[in-house]
Scaffold this active site. Structure first.
Site, PDB file in Angstrom:
ATOM      1  CE  LYS A  35      -0.400  -0.291   5.025  1.00 22.07           C
ATOM      2  NZ  LYS A  35      -1.283  -0.720   6.128  1.00 22.07           N
ATOM      3  CE1 TYR A 256      15.094  31.449   6.366  1.00 26.22           C
ATOM      4  CE2 TYR A 256      15.186  29.115   5.790  1.00 26.22           C
ATOM      5  CZ  TYR A 256      15.071  30.449   5.415  1.00 26.22           C
ATOM      6  OH  TYR A 256      14.944  30.762   4.094  1.00 26.22           O
TER       7      TYR A 256
END
Ligand SMILES: *Cc1c(COP(=O)(O)O)cnc(C)c1O
Length: 373
Positions: A35, A256
């Site tokens: 899946k 950042y």
């Protein structure tokens, strides 16, 4: 020239991991669970490595079609069954077996016109409380299915919530067995964790195990056990290259939010991989990463397209001698580096507060993926 990030799917490792499942449960047939596009690997890219399985289990009808298209004539099981009545036509046409977990699915079957009766897996909710009939309503559902001319053989199945942890399977398997023990048909109960950790438990007798994550080389019960403990090999390597190097002084910050501050001279590498590639932004300073196959750590925040890594272990160790270190150096985010060193995806997942499943499934579209050995 595209960005240097790319993923490699290891066919031999898939084959090896399937062999480990067979060793663990030698008497059971194995569904290779593919899946979510084979847990992010790509159905077409895992097919060769997993074609030794007894069947393929998945959720999407489109994925089932792709497997038939690859020439697979053996069993395919839809783990959630059908979503609407016309899905049953495709089941008839492609010979798909399907789970039945609710009355609506039985209603659809009862109204379905087919020449070929269907093989179904009747699912019990034995305590996980996702899909399935409760033990109290299970036998009535079984009898309803049994009365339908549209239904051929009925197999019984359930799914464990805690096969990977301390709660285990006791609270579910006893209810399941008590309700199903005198029913004919094949049984399917174990997922990866149950197949590895509970295979000696006689109550778990299973004709079909549903093996997912174990095939993809990730330990279902990490960190209690790891891939090495279960002798699993990584099936996906995510690697890239360094784009730059910076030499920091004490007090300099990185990235950042200036989340990392150097406490002395420090050389860092800038690698072409960020959260837009599927590398988790929740990874922070300390997350393991390999540079030229040498283990080091992430420093500072993960950006969209870049991460920053500490090069100290490479400079300090003799391993850097004779190996180019700088622009173009190999960076392995998870999987196997060129020198053979492995960084398990489970370790990176843990640093991000998640599991290997999610990282592999979340590999971004923009990352080119190739099938390799
Ligand atoms: C996904 C899934 C599996 C496989 O689980 P793993 O933990 O990856 O082995 C088995 N059974 C069902 C019903 C599933 O949905």
């Amino acid at each position: 020239m595209p960005r240097p990030i790319h993923a490699t799917i290891h066919t031999a490792a898939l084959h090896h991991n399937l062999g480990r499942v067979r060793q663990s449960v030698p008497d059971a047939k194995v569904w290779a669970v593919v899946k979510a596009n084979a847990y992010g690997h790509g159905i077409e890219r895992v097919f060769e490595g997993l074609r030794g399985a007894d069947g393929f289990a998945l959720l999407d009808l489109a994925e089932a079609e792709r497997i038939r298209h690859l020439g697979w004539r053996g069993p395919i099981l839809l783990l959630e069954g059908v979503f609407e009545a016309r899905d049953l036509e495709l089941c008839s046409r492609l010979g798909l077996w399907h789970a039945v977990h609710c009355d609506e699915q039985i209603d659809m079957l009862a109204a379905h016109k087919t020449q070929v009766p269907h093989r179904v897996f009747l699912k019990m909710n034995s305590g996980m409380n996702r899909l399935g009939f409760t033990p109290r309503s299970y036998r009535a559902a079984w009898a309803r299915l049994d009365a339908l001319t549209q239904v051929d053989e009925i197999s019984v199945m359930t799914h464990f919530s805690d096969a990977d942890g301390p709660l285990g399977i006791d609270h579910q398997i006893d209810a399941f067995n008590a309700t199903t023990q005198d029913l004919p048909g094949e049984r399917s109960v174990a997922n990866s964790a149950a197949a590895l950790r509970h295979h000696g438990d006689a109550r778990l007798r299973s004709d079909w195990v549903r093996a997912g994550i174990v095939l993809y080389g990730s330990a279902p019960d990490f960190p209690e056990s790891d891939a090495q403990h279960w002798a699993l090999e990584p099936t996906m390597t995510l690697s890239t290259r360094l784009l730059g190097v910076q030499h920091l002084q004490a007090g300099d910050t990185v990235g950042y939010g200036s989340r990392f501050t150097a406490d002395g001279p420090l050389t860092i590498g800038i690698a072409a991989c960020g959260y837009a590639d599927g590398y988790p932004r929740h990874c922070d300073t300390g997350t393991p990463v390999l540079v030229n196959g040498v283990r080091t750590r992430l420093v500072g925040r993960v950006s969209m397209d870049m991460i920053t890594v500490d090069l100290t272990p490479l400079i300090a160790s003799g391993m850097a001698v004779g190996t180019h270190l700088g622009f173009g150096s190999e960076v392995t985010l998870w999987g196997r580096a060129s020198n053979g060193t492995v960084l398990p995806v489970d370790e990176v997942a843990r640093a991000a507060g998640t599991v290997g499943y999610e990282l592999m499934c979340a590999l971004a579209q923009r990352v080119p993926v190739a099938q390799g050995v």
